[in-house]
Design a protein around this motif. Sequence first.
Motif, short mmCIF file in Angstrom:
data_model
loop_
_atom_site.label_atom_id
_atom_site.label_comp_id
_atom_site.label_asym_id
_atom_site.label_seq_id
_atom_site.Cartn_x
_atom_site.Cartn_y
_atom_site.Cartn_z
N PHE A 130 6.29 -59.77 34.84
CA PHE A 130 5.68 -58.44 34.89
C PHE A 130 4.17 -58.55 34.66
CE2 PHE A 130 9.67 -55.78 33.72
CZ PHE A 130 10.23 -56.15 34.92
N ARG A 131 3.76 -59.37 33.69
CA ARG A 131 2.33 -59.54 33.44
C ARG A 131 1.63 -60.10 34.67
NH1 ARG A 131 -0.79 -63.76 32.73
NH2 ARG A 131 -2.72 -63.58 31.50
N THR A 133 2.60 -59.92 37.77
CA THR A 133 2.62 -58.94 38.85
C THR A 133 1.54 -57.88 38.67
OG1 THR A 133 5.00 -59.27 39.14
CG2 THR A 133 4.05 -57.27 40.08
N LEU A 134 1.37 -57.40 37.44
CA LEU A 134 0.31 -56.42 37.17
C LEU A 134 -1.06 -57.00 37.48
CD1 LEU A 134 1.62 -54.90 33.81
CD2 LEU A 134 1.42 -53.70 36.00
N LYS A 135 -1.29 -58.23 37.08
CA LYS A 135 -2.58 -58.86 37.35
C LYS A 135 -2.80 -59.02 38.85
CE LYS A 135 -5.41 -62.86 36.10
NZ LYS A 135 -5.46 -64.12 35.33
N ARG A 136 -1.75 -59.40 39.56
CA ARG A 136 -1.86 -59.57 41.01
C ARG A 136 -2.18 -58.24 41.70
NH1 ARG A 136 3.02 -61.39 42.09
NH2 ARG A 136 2.45 -63.53 41.61
N LYS A 137 -1.58 -57.14 41.23
CA LYS A 137 -1.83 -55.84 41.84
C LYS A 137 -3.26 -55.36 41.56
CE LYS A 137 2.17 -55.75 43.58
NZ LYS A 137 2.30 -56.11 45.02
N VAL A 138 -3.77 -55.66 40.38
CA VAL A 138 -5.17 -55.33 40.08
C VAL A 138 -6.09 -56.07 41.04
CG1 VAL A 138 -7.02 -55.58 38.38
CG2 VAL A 138 -4.78 -54.75 37.66
N GLU A 195 -2.09 -51.49 31.33
CA GLU A 195 -0.74 -52.00 31.09
C GLU A 195 -0.72 -53.52 31.04
OE1 GLU A 195 1.68 -50.12 30.15
OE2 GLU A 195 0.43 -48.34 30.43
N HIS A 196 -1.51 -54.14 31.90
CA HIS A 196 -1.59 -55.61 31.87
C HIS A 196 -2.14 -56.10 30.54
CE1 HIS A 196 -4.04 -59.30 32.30
NE2 HIS A 196 -3.00 -59.74 32.96
N ASP A 197 -3.22 -55.46 30.07
CA ASP A 197 -3.84 -55.89 28.81
C ASP A 197 -2.90 -55.67 27.63
OD1 ASP A 197 -6.07 -56.54 30.26
OD2 ASP A 197 -7.19 -54.73 29.74
N ALA A 198 -2.14 -54.57 27.66
CA ALA A 198 -1.19 -54.31 26.57
C ALA A 198 -0.09 -55.37 26.56
CB ALA A 198 -0.60 -52.92 26.72
N ARG A 202 0.74 -58.37 23.72
CA ARG A 202 2.07 -58.56 23.15
C ARG A 202 2.53 -60.00 23.30
NH1 ARG A 202 7.65 -55.57 25.27
NH2 ARG A 202 9.08 -56.85 24.05
N LEU A 203 2.29 -60.59 24.46
CA LEU A 203 2.71 -61.97 24.68
C LEU A 203 1.90 -62.94 23.84
CD1 LEU A 203 3.25 -61.86 28.55
CD2 LEU A 203 5.01 -62.18 26.81
N GLN A 204 0.61 -62.68 23.68
CA GLN A 204 -0.21 -63.55 22.85
C GLN A 204 0.23 -63.48 21.39
OE1 GLN A 204 -4.41 -63.83 23.36
NE2 GLN A 204 -4.37 -63.11 25.47
N ALA A 205 0.60 -62.29 20.93
CA ALA A 205 1.10 -62.16 19.56
C ALA A 205 2.41 -62.91 19.40
CB ALA A 205 1.26 -60.68 19.21
#
Length: 342
Positions: A130-131, A133-138, A195-198, A202-205
């Motif tokens: 999902f992360r 995909t969001l980056k790719r769409k941006v 949404e990508h940054d959020a 979460r993944l970095q945490a």
Amino acid sequence: MAKLYVGLDVSDATTSICVIDAAGAIVIETVVDTTPDAIAAALKPYRTRIAVLGHEAGALSQWLHKGLVSVKLPVRCLDAAHAHAALAAQRHKTDRNDALGIARMVRAGWGRDAWVRSPEAARLRTALVFRRTLKRKVNDLEHCIRQSYKSFGVKVGAVGHGRFAERLRTAVQSDPVLSELAEAILRARDALLREHDALDKRLQAEAADDGVCQRLMTVPGIGPITALTFKATVDDPARFAKSRNVGVYFGLTPRRRQSGAHEGSGSISKRGDIAMRSLLCSSARIFLRSRRDSRLKSWGLALAGRTKKSVAWVAVARRLGAVLHRIWVTGGEFEFLPDAPA
């Protein structure tokens, strides 16, 4: 009592079932809904005689596999490449023929089993997909604006995500129509970027709280996303008898081509997870530019001096996969060479 062998050809709505005996004769063919309960109900009269039930790896394979295992059926999840190669020999490709072909595969014991991910690895992998995909769409929206506005002589130029909107608004402020159109795309882009940054935070945490990821990140060039992707893709390090097999699994080893007297090697196989292979290659480039010295870095730089840089990056990426696996298995950290005295 004669043993039976079952093949499943799975689609989103229905699943074709073929049951054959030890001699290869068809016992039953049927079509049921694609759910573990429906498949188990169709096979209930034959359960005590079923030796192996085979199905091909796919989008629904993990869910079906676990459901069928829970009702005590002897299930094999077949590697998709092996199953495709065997089924391609059939004259007519139908769901019924594919189910029969898979039943024949498991009866012969042919084909390699695919790895069925644990629920934890599957959920982590979904978040990473999902992360990505969001980056790719941006990026897609930004590229769309760049290419479309070139027709009007508007050039945004090289700029990062943070200043892209400001640069674009400045470039089109003299044209009300282009400015209005740009705002529509920018609002959609900003929503995706938030949404990508959020999700990224979460993944970095999650990586920061995970002991395995923290040890993997002691390797230069391995960040939180690469460490999490490696953990989700490998899932269980015990599945690899040798650490060097990880590079083979990720498709980072050269293909071998032999035919009669001719023998040679081509490009890498590119099998396995594309995202993991790409991240390891990116990490290899960063690794070779790292400040601290190590035996792997010295080896990679020496290789880069003798051949193309791209070849060296792939070779270092393959070894990085083995190093990450070894760190996971041993519980250690990456070893650097001692710093030279001042």
